[in-house]
Design an enzyme around this catalytic site. Structure first.
Site, PDB file in Angstrom:
ATOM      1  N   VAL A 278     -16.547 -33.621  23.025  1.00  0.00           N
ATOM      2  CA  VAL A 278     -17.935 -33.509  22.553  1.00  0.00           C
ATOM      3  C   VAL A 278     -18.874 -34.362  23.406  1.00  0.00           C
ATOM      4  CG1 VAL A 278     -17.289 -32.918  20.193  1.00  0.00           C
ATOM      5  CG2 VAL A 278     -17.519 -35.326  20.840  1.00  0.00           C
TER       6      VAL A 278
ATOM      7  N   GLU B 182     -18.210 -24.889  18.513  1.00  0.00           N
ATOM      8  CA  GLU B 182     -19.370 -25.532  19.138  1.00  0.00           C
ATOM      9  C   GLU B 182     -20.462 -25.714  18.086  1.00  0.00           C
ATOM     10  OE1 GLU B 182     -20.573 -26.861  22.125  1.00  0.00           O
ATOM     11  OE2 GLU B 182     -22.412 -27.090  20.953  1.00  0.00           O
TER      12      GLU B 182
ATOM     13  N   HIS C  80     -20.936  -9.718  57.387  1.00  0.00           N
ATOM     14  CA  HIS C  80     -20.400  -8.606  56.595  1.00  0.00           C
ATOM     15  C   HIS C  80     -18.928  -8.405  56.962  1.00  0.00           C
ATOM     16  CE1 HIS C  80     -20.241  -4.802  54.474  1.00  0.00           C
ATOM     17  NE2 HIS C  80     -19.650  -4.281  55.544  1.00  0.00           N
TER      18      HIS C  80
ATOM     19  N   VAL D  14     -17.949 -29.207  12.746  1.00  0.00           N
ATOM     20  CA  VAL D  14     -16.679 -29.687  12.203  1.00  0.00           C
ATOM     21  C   VAL D  14     -16.943 -30.790  11.179  1.00  0.00           C
ATOM     22  CG1 VAL D  14     -14.511 -30.836  12.792  1.00  0.00           C
ATOM     23  CG2 VAL D  14     -15.421 -29.044  14.281  1.00  0.00           C
TER      24      VAL D  14
HETATM   25  P1  NAD Z   1     -20.453 -31.760  27.390  1.00  0.00           P
HETATM   26  O1  NAD Z   1     -21.651 -32.569  27.139  1.00  0.00           O
HETATM   27  O2  NAD Z   1     -20.388 -30.905  28.598  1.00  0.00           O
HETATM   28  O3  NAD Z   1     -20.201 -30.780  26.148  1.00  0.00           O
HETATM   29  C1  NAD Z   1     -19.999 -31.251  24.863  1.00  0.00           C
HETATM   30  C2  NAD Z   1     -20.261 -30.107  23.895  1.00  0.00           C
HETATM   31  O4  NAD Z   1     -19.830 -30.527  22.623  1.00  0.00           O
HETATM   32  C3  NAD Z   1     -21.736 -29.740  23.778  1.00  0.00           C
HETATM   33  O5  NAD Z   1     -21.893 -28.347  23.904  1.00  0.00           O
HETATM   34  C4  NAD Z   1     -22.118 -30.229  22.393  1.00  0.00           C
HETATM   35  O6  NAD Z   1     -23.106 -29.437  21.764  1.00  0.00           O
HETATM   36  C5  NAD Z   1     -20.798 -30.110  21.667  1.00  0.00           C
HETATM   37  N1  NAD Z   1     -20.676 -30.995  20.509  1.00  0.00           N
HETATM   38  C6  NAD Z   1     -21.132 -32.264  20.372  1.00  0.00           C
HETATM   39  N2  NAD Z   1     -20.772 -32.759  19.168  1.00  0.00           N
HETATM   40  C7  NAD Z   1     -20.076 -31.775  18.547  1.00  0.00           C
HETATM   41  C8  NAD Z   1     -19.426 -31.685  17.299  1.00  0.00           C
HETATM   42  N3  NAD Z   1     -19.425 -32.711  16.447  1.00  0.00           N
HETATM   43  N4  NAD Z   1     -18.801 -30.526  16.986  1.00  0.00           N
HETATM   44  C9  NAD Z   1     -18.783 -29.475  17.855  1.00  0.00           C
HETATM   45  N5  NAD Z   1     -19.385 -29.520  19.059  1.00  0.00           N
HETATM   46  C10 NAD Z   1     -20.006 -30.652  19.398  1.00  0.00           C
HETATM   47  O7  NAD Z   1     -19.240 -32.791  27.332  1.00  0.00           O
HETATM   48  P2  NAD Z   1     -17.717 -32.673  27.770  1.00  0.00           P
HETATM   49  O8  NAD Z   1     -17.307 -31.254  27.916  1.00  0.00           O
HETATM   50  O9  NAD Z   1     -16.985 -33.560  26.838  1.00  0.00           O
HETATM   51  O10 NAD Z   1     -17.732 -33.324  29.199  1.00  0.00           O
HETATM   52  C11 NAD Z   1     -18.172 -34.686  29.365  1.00  0.00           C
HETATM   53  C12 NAD Z   1     -18.774 -34.903  30.716  1.00  0.00           C
HETATM   54  O11 NAD Z   1     -17.796 -34.780  31.727  1.00  0.00           O
HETATM   55  C13 NAD Z   1     -19.868 -33.908  31.012  1.00  0.00           C
HETATM   56  O12 NAD Z   1     -21.087 -34.596  31.014  1.00  0.00           O
HETATM   57  C14 NAD Z   1     -19.582 -33.377  32.357  1.00  0.00           C
HETATM   58  O13 NAD Z   1     -20.640 -33.628  33.244  1.00  0.00           O
HETATM   59  C15 NAD Z   1     -18.345 -34.118  32.837  1.00  0.00           C
HETATM   60  N6  NAD Z   1     -17.402 -33.102  33.327  1.00  0.00           N
HETATM   61  C16 NAD Z   1     -17.768 -32.379  34.419  1.00  0.00           C
HETATM   62  C17 NAD Z   1     -16.941 -31.374  34.870  1.00  0.00           C
HETATM   63  C18 NAD Z   1     -17.362 -30.557  36.036  1.00  0.00           C
HETATM   64  O14 NAD Z   1     -18.258 -30.988  36.756  1.00  0.00           O
HETATM   65  N7  NAD Z   1     -16.761 -29.411  36.284  1.00  0.00           N
HETATM   66  C19 NAD Z   1     -15.737 -31.110  34.225  1.00  0.00           C
HETATM   67  C20 NAD Z   1     -15.428 -31.850  33.105  1.00  0.00           C
HETATM   68  C21 NAD Z   1     -16.266 -32.860  32.679  1.00  0.00           C
END
Ligand code: NAD
Ligand code: FAD
Length: 504
Positions: A303, A237, A477, A271
């Site tokens: 990401v 991350e 409960h 990365v």
């Molecule tokens: P996210 O925005 O949740 O997380 C992406 C993460 O990648 C962040 O923590 C960011 O800091 C990190 N990041 C960005 N660039 C990076 C890099 N170059 N190297 C390392 N880390 C890096 O995005 P996601 O997990 O890809 O999900 C996308 C979208 O899909 C989200 O906005 C989410 O709302 C939606 N989603 C929702 C659910 C759910 O509601 N349960 C499940 C899956 C996806």
């Protein structure tokens, strides 16, 4: 289940769509509403509009496993398939680790990835086929092809089957084309060793080592799936903070739980490059000034996602975009052009299926003259890991930043009778309230069933409940929800199953 059977299931769904006669229904090309995109935002909007008596068309270009498919990212490659695999892998892990404590002996427990995948595919086919049936029942015309908004609320459709394009005209148009994964040059998706979330839902075998770039929702959910089935998972991350947008107390507990499960989460890991070879992928990253390299069988890039509007707008539509390239809309999802709305992942706000759905319904009811308004302050977030992580309203930090004088209360599942009986003792419920008015501002839950439990907070926030309102209610409960009651009580130092005696 073999691949052939999976194809059969998909074909069965496809033929029911075709036999519905909606896919290529003859039309005069004039509609009350044309929706571009048949994901959760678009399909719910189409159905609601049909309920209100509108003549509706929905254009969807997705072909999933060879079959034209409604339901968007969510049903085909998002919410639903990920939860199917989360559930299967959780059952496996729970069988291996949890049953002995109940005196249940299982012997060797094995699993078959192909069966899990086939089950997942069958669920997807059932649900996407179900949307096609709902379209048929509601008299909605599904154009299987690509839609492009032209000036004057006209929409060009280019059919998937290569037949001539046609132009539809509409009183109203909804743009609902969703989002696509963000790619980074340092880790190019090759659909083999390096995949995005869609590829990570299709692994045919468990990778021995799995690298995940991005500790967001997708990384944690899909990382959990493959870790439970035996992958050694490392999450890289870039940010120094874990789940930075969440309440800090919640994020801290989540990090502790995921690490305890064996997920290696490296923060501040940027990365730089990846190299694919026959042996796997080597990932080079920097962390605290040092360059490090790790070797993985496979890597998932997750990401974030970005709005998808490729080829959606003709040059002269007059639709304004935001600085970030999103379609610019107001609180009612109206674009800069009268009668054209945009919803879901394509516009501002969290990229969540339920947010897209409610925006679709709001847009349609607005065109029908109703005053429907999505409450953006009560959109729930859930990470469907085990334990689940869920929240609604303001975090402690956000409440302070907004100028509230706050009081908080927290109660752990560890001392709840039902949680102990179920062996689900991790986590807590936390409330953030306004100290002056007693009004509830936010609810944060980590624990079994958090994603369902947090709806109690959502309803309380919708009704502008005070903390005292929750304190005065009778919770059954023994239930896990008693922790909600105790957390509300603890905001004022009066939880019963904790020592909160006032000292003189
Ligand atoms: P996210 O925005 O949740 O997380 C992406 C993460 O990648 C962040 O923590 C960011 O800091 C990190 N990041 C960005 N660039 C990076 C890099 N170059 N190297 C390392 N880390 C890096 O995005 P996601 O997990 O890809 O999900 C996308 C979208 O899909 C989200 O906005 C989410 O709302 C939606 N989603 C929702 C659910 C759910 O509601 N349960 C499940 C899956 C996806
Ligand atoms: P989409 O679902 O993306 O649908 C848009 C549709 O428009 C697509 O099918 C696309 O093919 C079509 N389209 C695009 N351009 C055109 C065009 N020009 N013509 C015709 N059709 C077009 N959200 C949750 O709330 N809960 C979850 O548990 C959850 N899990 C997820 C797991 C994963 C792995 C992923 C990737 C996402 C997850 N999400 C989850 C996010 C959720 O899938 C999206 O927020 C949601 O699908 C957005 O809905 P939408 O209708 O805006 O767009």
């Amino acid at each position: 289940m073999t691949d052939t059977t999976v194809t059969d299931i998909a074909n069965a769904a496809s033929s029911s769509v075709d036999s519905a006669g909606t896919a290529h229904a003859a039309t005069d090309g004039k509609f009350d509403l044309v929706v571009i995109g048949g994901g959760p935002g678009g399909y719910e909007a189409a159905i609601r509009a049909a309920q209100l008596g509108m003549k509706v068309a929905c254009i969807e270009k997705r072909v999933h496993k060879g079959v034209p498919s409604l339901g968007g990212t969510c049903l085909n490659v998002g919410c639903i398939p990920s939860k199917a695999l989360l559930d299967s892998s959780h059952r496996y892990e729970s069988t291996v680790h949890d049953l002995a404590a109940h005196g249940i002996t299982t012997g060797d427990v094995t699993f078959d990835v192909a069966t899990m995948q086939a089950r997942k595919d069958a669920i997807v086919a059932q649900l996407t086929g179900g949307i096609a049936q709902l379209f048929k029942g509601n008299g909605i015309t599904w154009f299987q092809g690509t839609g492009k908004l032209l000036a004057g609320k006209q929409v060009e459709v280019t059919p998937l089957d290569g037949s001539a394009s046609q132009v539809l005209s509409a009183n109203n148009v909804i743009l609902a084309t969703g989002s696509s994964p963000i790619n980074i040059p340092a880790a190019q998706v090759d659909e083999n060793r390096i995949v995005d979330s869609t590829g990570a839902l299709e692994f045919k075998e468990v990778p021995a080592t799995l690298g995940i770039i991005g500790a967001g929702v997708i990384g944690l959910e899909l990382g959990s799936v493959w870790r439970r089935l035996g992958s050694e998972v490392t999450v890289l991350e870039a940010q120094d903070e874990f789940l930075g947008a969440l309440d800090k107390g919640l994020a801290k507990e989540a990090l502790k739980q995921f690490k305890k499960q064996g997920m290696d989460i490296q923060l501040g890991a940027k990365v730089q490059s990846t190299q694919v070879s026959e042996q796997g992928v080597s990932v080079t990253y920097t962390q605290a000034g040092a360059e490090k390299t790790l070797q993985f069988d496979r890597v998932i890039v997750c990401v974030g996602r970005r709005a998808y509007a490729e080829g959606l707008l003709a040059d002269d539509t007059g639709i304004k975009l935001t600085e970030r390239g999103l379609i610019d809309v107001n609180d009612q999802c109206q674009t800069s052009v009268e009668g054209v709305y945009a919803i879901g992942d394509l516009v501002r706000g969290p990229m969540l299926a339920h947010k897209a759905m409610e925006e679709g319904v709001m847009a349609v009811e607005r065109m029908h003259g109703e005053a429907t308004q999505v409450n953006y302050d009560t959109i729930i977030g859930v990470i469907y890991t085990a334990p689940e992580v869920a929240w609604v309203g303001l975090s402690e930090e956000a409440a302070v930043a907004k100028g509230h004088e706050i009081k908080t209360g927290q109660f752990a599942f560890a001392v709840n009778g039902r949680a102990l009986a179920a062996g689900e003792t991790q986590g807590f419920v936390k409330f953030v309230s306004d100290a002056k008015t007693d009004r509830l501002l936010g609810m944060h839950v980590i624990g079994a069933g958090a994603g369902d439990m947090v709806h109690q907070g959502m309803i309380a926030l919708e009704f502008a409940a005070s903390t005292e309102d929750l304190q005065l209610m009778t919770f059954a409960h023994p239930t896990l929800s008693e922790v909600v009651h105790e957390a509300a009580l603890s905001v004022d130092g009066r939880a019963i199953h904790a020592i909160q005696r006032k000292r003189k």
